[in-house]
Design a protein around this motif. Structure first.
Motif, PDB file in Angstrom:
ATOM      1  N   HIS A   1       0.800  -1.221   0.000  1.00  0.00           N
ATOM      2  CA  HIS A   1       0.000   0.000   0.000  1.00  0.00           C
ATOM      3  C   HIS A   1       0.835   1.275   0.000  1.00  0.00           C
ATOM      4  CE1 HIS A   1      -3.937   1.760   0.060  1.00  0.00           C
ATOM      5  NE2 HIS A   1      -3.666   2.496   1.129  1.00  0.00           N
ATOM      6  N   LEU A   2       2.040   1.231   0.529  1.00  0.00           N
ATOM      7  CA  LEU A   2       2.884   2.421   0.551  1.00  0.00           C
ATOM      8  C   LEU A   2       3.892   2.436  -0.590  1.00  0.00           C
ATOM      9  CD1 LEU A   2       3.423   2.950   4.376  1.00  0.00           C
ATOM     10  CD2 LEU A   2       1.823   4.088   2.847  1.00  0.00           C
ATOM     11  N   LEU A   3       3.742   1.517  -1.526  1.00  0.00           N
ATOM     12  CA  LEU A   3       4.499   1.545  -2.781  1.00  0.00           C
ATOM     13  C   LEU A   3       6.006   1.703  -2.550  1.00  0.00           C
ATOM     14  CD1 LEU A   3       2.034   3.779  -4.841  1.00  0.00           C
ATOM     15  CD2 LEU A   3       2.200   1.283  -4.856  1.00  0.00           C
ATOM     16  N   GLY A   4       6.512   0.991  -1.564  1.00  0.00           N
ATOM     17  CA  GLY A   4       7.941   0.992  -1.305  1.00  0.00           C
ATOM     18  C   GLY A   4       8.401   1.985  -0.266  1.00  0.00           C
ATOM     19  N   GLY A   5       7.514   2.922   0.147  1.00  0.00           N
ATOM     20  CA  GLY A   5       7.886   3.895   1.174  1.00  0.00           C
ATOM     21  C   GLY A   5       7.672   5.336   0.769  1.00  0.00           C
ATOM     22  N   ILE A   6       6.578   5.627   0.053  1.00  0.00           N
ATOM     23  CA  ILE A   6       6.352   6.999  -0.420  1.00  0.00           C
ATOM     24  C   ILE A   6       5.905   7.946   0.680  1.00  0.00           C
ATOM     25  CG2 ILE A   6       5.819   6.264  -2.773  1.00  0.00           C
ATOM     26  CD1 ILE A   6       2.830   6.733  -2.092  1.00  0.00           C
TER      27      ILE A   6
END
Length: 321
Positions: free
Chosen positions: A258-263
């Protein structure tokens, strides 16, 4: 970026995860306060901008549930360093405001969010005056909206999406023609029978109709984003692309959650799929898309798509209608 135009040296190099043009130094100011007595809390903003350049395009950014104007630095700093003015409000659901679940505003937080974004657009003159060195540098004809998670619903409604009421009727049109393009990062999908029992009970507003979302948009989702809000799989987060006439592109990031790798921030503990390469992809692809969406003569998006899809070690795929 000069006088609102982009040149051939300003295309994006996805392969090397950096913009070809050297990024600019960034000025970031917070809080900028917009009076909002009808909201019960003034609207607090962070404004980030390159220290040089004129006719700068604008991004208004809608954070996810519980975040604030201090979140999403990996995206905001990148966009600002590459020529955008980024405006981030703190919404009423932010943990920094600690609104009680019993507060009468709580059931309508989704609507307050959309109205907050419109108030930003109504107060661009005030925002310019409040940030030293920003006066007269905004391009009012090139405004985009970007949102993540709950913020994607906020953004989607500005692009034309509507809420389906419990009786099946279509809610009010809250779109804003001042916004010319948008990006939805992990947007919620269809409501109704696709919601989990918990989501259906607690979030009745999570029932979007994307059929009316006609403003051009990019949707980005991860294929490992499994949510307790739906009984479906990760593809639920692609409904905004599938069901909207305006969303013309979909990026799927392999193994993205859900955070796409750490956005949502640097070194944040809530990131379960930490991956700098994935964050770089979101940075680069979002920048390229917005450049081409706001400047039709610019080829950044075509270049980015080609290079991303032709990677020897693919981390995702891009589809278009």
């Amino acid at each position: 970026m000069k006088e609102g135009k982009l040149n051939e040296q300003e295309v994006v190099d996805i392969t090397h995860h950096q913009a070809v043009n050297a990024p600019s130094a960034v000025l970031s100011v917070s809080p900028v306060i917009i009076s909002a007595p009808e909201r019960g809390e003034d609207i607090q903003l962070r404004v980030s901008a390159p220290i040089t350049g004129n006719q700068l395009p604008v991004i208004i950014f809608a954070h996810g549930y519980g975040s604030s104007l201090d979140g999403y630095a990996p995206l905001v700093n990148f966009w600002a360093a590459n020529g955008f003015v980024v405006i981030q409000p703190t919404f009423l659901d932010s943990r920094t405001l600690a609104l009680s679940p019993e507060d009468p505003r709580t059931p309508l937080i989704w609507k307050f969010r959309v109205e907050d974004m419109k108030q930003i657009l109504d107060n661009l003159d005030f925002i310019e005056d409040s940030v030293l060195g920003l006066k007269g540098r905004l391009d009012r004809d090139r405004i985009a909206a970007v949102g993540h998670s709950f913020g994607s619903q906020t953004t989607g409604m500005l692009l034309g999406a509507r809420i389906i009421a419990p009786d099946g009727s279509l809610g009010e049109d809250m779109s804003d023609p001042r916004i010319k393009a948008g990006i939805l990062l992990t947007p919620a999908g269809k409501g109704g029978k696709d919601l989990s029992p918990f989501a259906a009970e607690h979030y009745p507003f999570m029932n979007p109709s994307y059929a009316e979302m006609t403003t051009p948009a990019l949707v980005i989702a991860g294929d490992k984003d499994i949510s307790p809000l739906t009984i479906r799989g990760w593809d639920w987060f692609t409904d905004a692309y599938t069901l909207s006439p305006g969303a013309d592109w979909l990026v799927t990031l392999f193994d993205g959650e859900h955070l796409l790798g750490g956005i949502s921030g640097y070194l944040v503990t809530e990131t379960s799929d930490e991956n700098p390469e994935r964050v770089a992809a979101v940075q680069q692809l979002s920048l390229a898309y917005l450049r081409s969406a706001l400047y039709p003569e610019d080829s950044s998006w075509a270049t980015a798509r080609k290079e991303f899809n032709e990677r020897s070690n693919p981390i995702g795929k891009i589809e278009g209608k």
